[in-house]
Motif scaffolding. Structure first.
Motif, PDB file in Angstrom:
ATOM      1  N   GLU A   1       3.323  15.073   8.825  1.00  0.00           N
ATOM      2  CA  GLU A   1       2.494  14.827  10.352  1.00  0.00           C
ATOM      3  C   GLU A   1       1.405  13.763  10.219  1.00  0.00           C
ATOM      4  N   SER A   2       0.508  14.037   9.193  1.00  0.00           N
ATOM      5  CA  SER A   2      -0.626  13.217   8.989  1.00  0.00           C
ATOM      6  C   SER A   2      -0.135  11.821   8.644  1.00  0.00           C
ATOM      7  N   ALA A   3       0.979  11.727   7.829  1.00  0.00           N
ATOM      8  CA  ALA A   3       1.500  10.425   7.577  1.00  0.00           C
ATOM      9  C   ALA A   3       1.904   9.475   8.609  1.00  0.00           C
ATOM     10  N   GLY A   4       2.445  10.251   9.695  1.00  0.00           N
ATOM     11  CA  GLY A   4       2.984   9.744  11.124  1.00  0.00           C
ATOM     12  C   GLY A   4       2.008   9.108  11.733  1.00  0.00           C
ATOM     13  N   GLN A   5       0.741   9.789  11.832  1.00  0.00           N
ATOM     14  CA  GLN A   5      -0.579   9.511  12.565  1.00  0.00           C
ATOM     15  C   GLN A   5      -1.228   8.409  11.965  1.00  0.00           C
ATOM     16  N   LEU A   6      -1.222   8.351  10.630  1.00  0.00           N
ATOM     17  CA  LEU A   6      -1.700   7.169   9.901  1.00  0.00           C
ATOM     18  C   LEU A   6      -0.792   5.957  10.011  1.00  0.00           C
TER      19      LEU A   6
ATOM     20  N   ALA B   1       0.985  -1.183  -0.060  1.00  0.00           N
ATOM     21  CA  ALA B   1       0.067  -0.226  -0.008  1.00  0.00           C
ATOM     22  C   ALA B   1       0.716   1.156  -0.066  1.00  0.00           C
ATOM     23  N   ILE B   2       0.688   2.108  -1.002  1.00  0.00           N
ATOM     24  CA  ILE B   2       1.586   3.278  -1.227  1.00  0.00           C
ATOM     25  C   ILE B   2       0.559   4.628  -1.122  1.00  0.00           C
ATOM     26  N   ILE B   3       0.977   5.498  -0.276  1.00  0.00           N
ATOM     27  CA  ILE B   3       0.346   6.848  -0.130  1.00  0.00           C
ATOM     28  C   ILE B   3       1.226   7.822  -0.746  1.00  0.00           C
ATOM     29  N   GLY B   4       1.055   8.566  -1.725  1.00  0.00           N
ATOM     30  CA  GLY B   4       1.364   9.667  -2.513  1.00  0.00           C
ATOM     31  C   GLY B   4       1.496  10.972  -1.784  1.00  0.00           C
ATOM     32  N   LEU B   5       2.769  11.443  -1.238  1.00  0.00           N
ATOM     33  CA  LEU B   5       2.636  12.873  -0.408  1.00  0.00           C
ATOM     34  C   LEU B   5       3.214  13.734  -1.763  1.00  0.00           C
ATOM     35  N   LEU B   6       2.475  14.841  -2.312  1.00  0.00           N
ATOM     36  CA  LEU B   6       2.718  15.948  -3.143  1.00  0.00           C
ATOM     37  C   LEU B   6       2.616  17.372  -2.534  1.00  0.00           C
ATOM     38  N   PRO B   7       3.654  17.921  -1.899  1.00  0.00           N
ATOM     39  CA  PRO B   7       3.485  19.143  -1.240  1.00  0.00           C
ATOM     40  C   PRO B   7       3.533  20.359  -2.076  1.00  0.00           C
ATOM     41  N   GLY B   8       3.785  19.931  -3.367  1.00  0.00           N
ATOM     42  CA  GLY B   8       4.041  21.266  -4.446  1.00  0.00           C
ATOM     43  C   GLY B   8       5.456  21.260  -4.875  1.00  0.00           C
ATOM     44  N   SER B   9       5.713  22.083  -6.041  1.00  0.00           N
ATOM     45  CA  SER B   9       6.909  22.443  -6.583  1.00  0.00           C
ATOM     46  C   SER B   9       7.445  23.727  -6.159  1.00  0.00           C
ATOM     47  N   ARG B  10       6.808  24.554  -5.352  1.00  0.00           N
ATOM     48  CA  ARG B  10       7.243  25.820  -5.037  1.00  0.00           C
ATOM     49  C   ARG B  10       7.793  25.832  -3.414  1.00  0.00           C
ATOM     50  N   SER B  11       8.626  26.654  -3.271  1.00  0.00           N
ATOM     51  CA  SER B  11       9.232  26.596  -1.814  1.00  0.00           C
ATOM     52  C   SER B  11       7.829  27.013  -0.892  1.00  0.00           C
ATOM     53  N   SER B  12       7.580  27.843  -1.289  1.00  0.00           N
ATOM     54  CA  SER B  12       6.292  28.352  -0.265  1.00  0.00           C
ATOM     55  C   SER B  12       5.107  27.370  -0.054  1.00  0.00           C
TER      56      SER B  12
ATOM     57  N   VAL C   1       9.124   6.731   4.763  1.00  0.00           N
ATOM     58  CA  VAL C   1       8.961   7.610   3.645  1.00  0.00           C
ATOM     59  C   VAL C   1      10.210   7.544   2.701  1.00  0.00           C
ATOM     60  N   GLN C   2       9.606   7.543   1.489  1.00  0.00           N
ATOM     61  CA  GLN C   2      10.992   7.427   0.366  1.00  0.00           C
ATOM     62  C   GLN C   2      10.931   9.014  -0.435  1.00  0.00           C
ATOM     63  N   VAL C   3      11.977   9.567  -0.347  1.00  0.00           N
ATOM     64  CA  VAL C   3      11.878  10.637  -1.163  1.00  0.00           C
ATOM     65  C   VAL C   3      12.485  10.370  -2.898  1.00  0.00           C
ATOM     66  N   LEU C   4      11.882  10.616  -3.785  1.00  0.00           N
ATOM     67  CA  LEU C   4      12.404  10.434  -5.112  1.00  0.00           C
ATOM     68  C   LEU C   4      13.115  11.720  -5.400  1.00  0.00           C
ATOM     69  N   GLU C   5      14.408  11.367  -5.733  1.00  0.00           N
ATOM     70  CA  GLU C   5      15.188  12.413  -6.325  1.00  0.00           C
ATOM     71  C   GLU C   5      14.964  12.829  -7.436  1.00  0.00           C
ATOM     72  N   PRO C   6      15.249  13.912  -8.230  1.00  0.00           N
ATOM     73  CA  PRO C   6      15.050  14.341  -9.668  1.00  0.00           C
ATOM     74  C   PRO C   6      16.351  14.088 -10.256  1.00  0.00           C
TER      75      PRO C   6
ATOM     76  N   GLN D   1      -9.021  24.807   8.092  1.00  0.00           N
ATOM     77  CA  GLN D   1      -9.341  23.228   7.988  1.00  0.00           C
ATOM     78  C   GLN D   1      -8.226  22.393   7.532  1.00  0.00           C
ATOM     79  N   ALA D   2      -7.116  22.737   7.242  1.00  0.00           N
ATOM     80  CA  ALA D   2      -5.820  22.046   6.998  1.00  0.00           C
ATOM     81  C   ALA D   2      -4.935  21.590   8.092  1.00  0.00           C
ATOM     82  N   THR D   3      -5.653  20.894   8.877  1.00  0.00           N
ATOM     83  CA  THR D   3      -4.939  20.296  10.405  1.00  0.00           C
ATOM     84  C   THR D   3      -4.813  18.796  10.072  1.00  0.00           C
ATOM     85  N   VAL D   4      -3.836  18.388  10.773  1.00  0.00           N
ATOM     86  CA  VAL D   4      -3.395  17.241  10.805  1.00  0.00           C
ATOM     87  C   VAL D   4      -4.519  16.245  10.997  1.00  0.00           C
TER      88      VAL D   4
END
Length: 413
Positions: A222-227, A200-211, A264-269, A350-353
């Motif tokens: 943190e949500s991943a940690g709770q799950l 079972a894989i959950i993709g985490l995509l926080p975006g491409s911009r620093s902000s 967690v696995q971080v895929l490098e570009p 509403q964007a809380t863990v």
């Protein structure tokens, strides 16, 4: 020889811009392209005059400290485009920057005509990807019409909005709607990344911009940690859009407990991912469920048919301004296209863990991720994909070339 100016402001725009360059080169292989683009557009032949990263900003108030630099870049591009006598300028997404650039080009041409300058050169202007003018700040449609000769729309309903305001617009759809199969099996995506089909894989995509990563990355981890505490068999994958995001994401992961670091696995570009722009897409294709930042990645998740939980956070002043001006009840593209709350979207307060975990547990309630809430999302996402793929789609390249004088187009074929 056609000379075309193009500016993309982020990686999703780089993907669209590269596809458009390829299409134009099919009929005009000698065309020149210059402006701002990422690795994909550069690989197709664009000369990038400034780093794309300098335009990768998110939010209204977040850009204030960068305004002097942005004005310098805009003015530098205007000078270069006029010196190079480009035939057309195409702004790819990044509307706050590109529409102002288009307007400056138009104003300079008008001034030259008023002064009867013999060396004035007509430059057509195009906005590829409509700003969400139908959703908020609708009065912008007047300035858009004054700034560009054509809007290339990704969403079918956008054309009707522009037509009502006498702005020339064409529905071209998203290239991925044509390229991706309607039923993209998650097992195929896992196989491409060397993952066992039963994992079972959950993709985490926080975006491409620093902000974006700064605002959303911590919430997702943190949500991943709770799950993980409740579903210890889960594994998580995060794509890093570039080297800067890789460093940023690794720092966020390092701040998490040891258990989540190991899960967690971080895929490098790598070069292949940078040139294809599909690292995030590959992660989504291999994911049973996706947790992601609100933005254009939600459209890719939709086209892949992946169930998702959308999370959005911006500077509080930006949010107050947008919330006050917005005319629709949803912010994520799947919900806008469905006309209802199809996927959970957790925005700002509403964007809380706890809220993210609750929505994810709802999707994870079926051990095979194929019944109940998952199936409801999947069927509707496939229906939207079919609509985006089949509804009277025009060619973006043909629409752009149709703007130009026939002698310019014919002379370069």
């Amino acid at each position: 020889m056609l000379t075309i100016g193009m500016v993309a402001g982020e990686l999703s725009g780089d993907t669209l811009g590269a596809d458009l360059i390829r299409e134009i080169k099919k009929t005009h292989p000698d065309a020149r392209f210059l402006g701002i683009g990422g690795p994909q557009m550069q690989a197709e032949g664009l000369t990038s005059l400034y780093p794309l990263e300098r335009l990768s900003l998110f939010g209204l108030f977040e850009v204030l400290g960068r305004l002097p630099e942005l004005f310098r870049i805009r003015d530098g591009l205007v000078e270069t485009f006029e010196q190079e006598k480009i035939d057309v300028f195409i702004g790819v997404d990044a509307p706050d920057f590109n529409l102002r650039l288009s307007k400056k080009l138009k104003d300079r041409q008008q001034n030259a005509e008023n002064q009867n300058l013999s060396n004035s050169h007509l430059i057509k202007t195009v906005q590829y990807v409509s700003p969400s003018v139908w959703a908020w700040r609708q009065g912008r449609v007047v300035s858009i019409g004054a700034s560009v000769d054509l809007v290339l729309c990704l969403l079918p309903f956008e054309v009707d909005f522009y037509t009502k305001h006498d702005v020339h617009a064409v529905f071209v759809g998203h290239p991925l709607a044509r390229l991706l199969p309607l039923d993209h099996q998650v097992e195929t995506g896992k196989q491409e990344l060397g993952i066992a089909p039963e994992q079972a894989i959950i993709g985490l995509l926080p975006g491409s911009r620093s902000s974006e990563v700064a605002q959303v990355g911590g919430i997702l981890l943190e949500s991943a940690g709770q799950l993980l505490k409740q579903f210890p068999g889960l594994r998580f994958m995060i794509p890093a859009a570039n080297e800067a995001r890789l460093t940023q994401i690794k720092a966020l992961v390092a701040d998490q407990p040891q258990a989540i670091q190991q899960a967690v696995q971080v895929l490098e570009p790598d070069d292949r991912a940078m040139l294809s722009g599909n690292l995030g897409r590959r992660v989504m294709a291999a994911s049973d469920i996706v947790m992601l930042a609100s933005g254009t990645a939600t459209l890719e998740a939709l086209l892949l048919g992946r169930p998702m939980v959308v999370v959005g956070r911006v500077h509080w002043l930006t949010y107050l301004f947008v919330r006050w001006m917005i005319k629709i009840p949803w912010l994520s593209l799947p919900n806008i296209l469905a006309g209802r709350r199809l996927v959970p979207e957790l925005i700002q307060s509403q964007a809380t863990v706890s809220n993210v975990v609750a929505e994810m547990k709802n999707l994870l309630s079926d051990p095979h991720f194929r019944l109940g809430p998952w199936q409801t999302q999947h069927v509707e996402l496939e229906r939207i994909h079919t609509r985006l793929k089949s509804e009277n789609v025009s060619s973006a390249a043909e629409a752009v070339l149709a703007l130009l004088p026939k002698e310019r187009v014919d002379a370069t074929v």
